[in-house]
Design an enzyme around this catalytic site. Structure first.
Site, short mmCIF file in Angstrom:
data_model
loop_
_atom_site.label_atom_id
_atom_site.label_comp_id
_atom_site.label_asym_id
_atom_site.label_seq_id
_atom_site.Cartn_x
_atom_site.Cartn_y
_atom_site.Cartn_z
N VAL A 100 -6.83 53.23 -14.32
CA VAL A 100 -6.09 52.08 -13.80
C VAL A 100 -4.60 52.40 -13.68
CG1 VAL A 100 -5.59 49.63 -14.18
CG2 VAL A 100 -7.76 50.60 -14.98
N SER A 105 -12.32 54.16 -23.77
CA SER A 105 -12.08 54.88 -22.52
C SER A 105 -13.32 55.72 -22.27
CB SER A 105 -10.86 55.78 -22.67
OG SER A 105 -10.82 56.71 -21.59
N THR A 155 -1.29 51.96 -14.42
CA THR A 155 -0.40 51.34 -15.42
C THR A 155 0.56 52.44 -15.85
OG1 THR A 155 -1.80 52.05 -17.26
CG2 THR A 155 -2.27 49.87 -16.34
N ASN A 192 -6.45 45.72 -27.32
CA ASN A 192 -6.05 46.43 -26.09
C ASN A 192 -4.94 47.47 -26.31
OD1 ASN A 192 -5.60 46.43 -22.93
ND2 ASN A 192 -3.60 46.07 -23.87
N ALA A 233 -6.47 64.37 -29.05
CA ALA A 233 -6.10 63.24 -29.92
C ALA A 233 -6.55 61.92 -29.31
CB ALA A 233 -4.59 63.24 -30.16
N TYR A 234 -6.19 61.71 -28.05
CA TYR A 234 -6.55 60.46 -27.38
C TYR A 234 -8.07 60.31 -27.31
CZ TYR A 234 -6.79 56.82 -23.78
OH TYR A 234 -7.06 55.66 -23.08
N VAL A 272 -6.10 69.58 -18.77
CA VAL A 272 -5.73 70.40 -19.92
C VAL A 272 -6.68 70.10 -21.08
CG1 VAL A 272 -3.30 70.56 -19.32
CG2 VAL A 272 -4.08 68.70 -20.79
N LYS A 274 -10.58 57.47 -29.27
CA LYS A 274 -11.45 56.51 -28.57
C LYS A 274 -12.92 56.72 -28.99
CE LYS A 274 -8.19 54.43 -26.16
NZ LYS A 274 -7.78 53.04 -26.42
N ASP A 289 3.03 44.07 -34.07
CA ASP A 289 3.09 45.53 -33.92
C ASP A 289 1.85 46.09 -34.59
OD1 ASP A 289 3.52 48.27 -34.11
OD2 ASP A 289 5.67 48.05 -34.58
#
Ligand code: NAP
Length: 244
Positions: free
Chosen positions: A200, A144, A202, A86, A166-167, A98, A171, A59
């Site tokens: 992708v 990304s 997913t 990953n 945040a994302y 957004v 990155k 984890d």
């Protein structure tokens, strides 16, 4: 001894496909996942195809697992050749278009940074002594295109309209670590690169994504299997360099 790889967050999505493609190239791959049942089921499905894959419970949000992984790899193989960081999360919005920067929930920002950045650094530095024992160490960070500040600042870029703060910032931080770590290891035989897999299909990428998961794993696999003349400290999508 064969080449040993570890891929985090590999029970599904791009990580699972990366394990499969590396194992198809003859690499012995540790498929790491936080959920034992899901991870073991993923390993079983690849072993059925005759691939050399083993399960490792890891984890990314539990640093105690990093030490366990270190000890297991050291005892079993004595080295680690390839680390593919990953595992990742995107817990803000799913809507394209957004900009969350004016109302981001700080708990979401911190949680995203914990999983996507702080713990990635911690895991990598914990395993680094084992990667130094490899003849040709390769570290791949799943970034990304959304981590590119150059593209975010350009109103004409295709990602300009999508700003999941945040994302994206997590990155960008991964990209910073890539550049710093590659420089720190420039005099070794370890190469460190950041991968943009593409958009992708997913659970994270959603069904709206144009790329299938087999193509989505190609950048990670290529960077994991780089030859000694390959690049280090780069930000790559399918062989092409992206702007930081
Ligand atoms: P996904 O299908 O949602 O898979 C994410 C994986 O990360 C899952 O195996 C998940 O495990 C694992 N994970 C999350 N938190 C974890 C933790 N604390 N410990 C261990 N594993 C954890 O996403 P994906 O699309 O394959 O994404 C893989 C990587 O590519 C991510 O870093 C993502 O940011 C990056 N990426 C994806 C795209 C895209 O279009 N899909 C584009 C650019 C970058 P559980 O199943 O247990 O949740």
């Amino acid at each position: 001894m064969s080449t040993i790889a570890l891929v985090t967050g590999a029970n599904k999505g791009i990580g699972f496909e990366t394990v499969k493609q590396l194992a198809e190239q003859g690499v012995t791959v540790l498929l790491a996942a936080r959920n034992k049942e899901k991870g073991e089921a993923a390993v079983a499905s690849l072993k059925e195809k005759g691939l050399d894959v083993a399960f490792l419970q890891l984890d990314v949000d539990n640093p105690a697992d990093f030490k366990t992984a270190y000890t297991y790899i050291e005892t079993t193989y004595g080295k680690l050749d390839i680390l593919v960081n990953n595992a990742g999360i995107q817990i803000e919005e799913t809507n394209w278009g957004v900009n969350t920067s004016t109302y981001i929930d700080i708990a979401v920002l911190k949680k995203t940074f914990d999983t996507n950045f702080f713990n990635l650094v911690d895991l990598t530095n914990t395993l680094l002594p084992l990667i130094r024992k490899s003849d040709a160490g390769r570290i791949v960070h799943l970034s990304s295109i959304l981590g590119s500040l150059t593209l975010h600042a350009d109103p004409n870029s295709p990602i300009y309209g999508s700003k999941l703060f945040a994302y994206d910032a997590s990155k960008t931080a991964v990209n910073a670590y890539t550049v710093h770590l590659a420089a720190a290891l420039a005099d070794t035989n370890i190469k460190v690169n950041a991968a943009h897999p593409g958009w992708v299909k997913t659970d994270m990428g959603t069904d709206a994504a144009p790329m299938n998961v087999a193509d989505g794993a190609k950048t990670s696999v290529a960077l994991a299997l780089l030859g000694n003349d390959g690049p280090t400290g780069k930000y790559i999508h399918l062989g092409e360099e992206l702007p930081w």
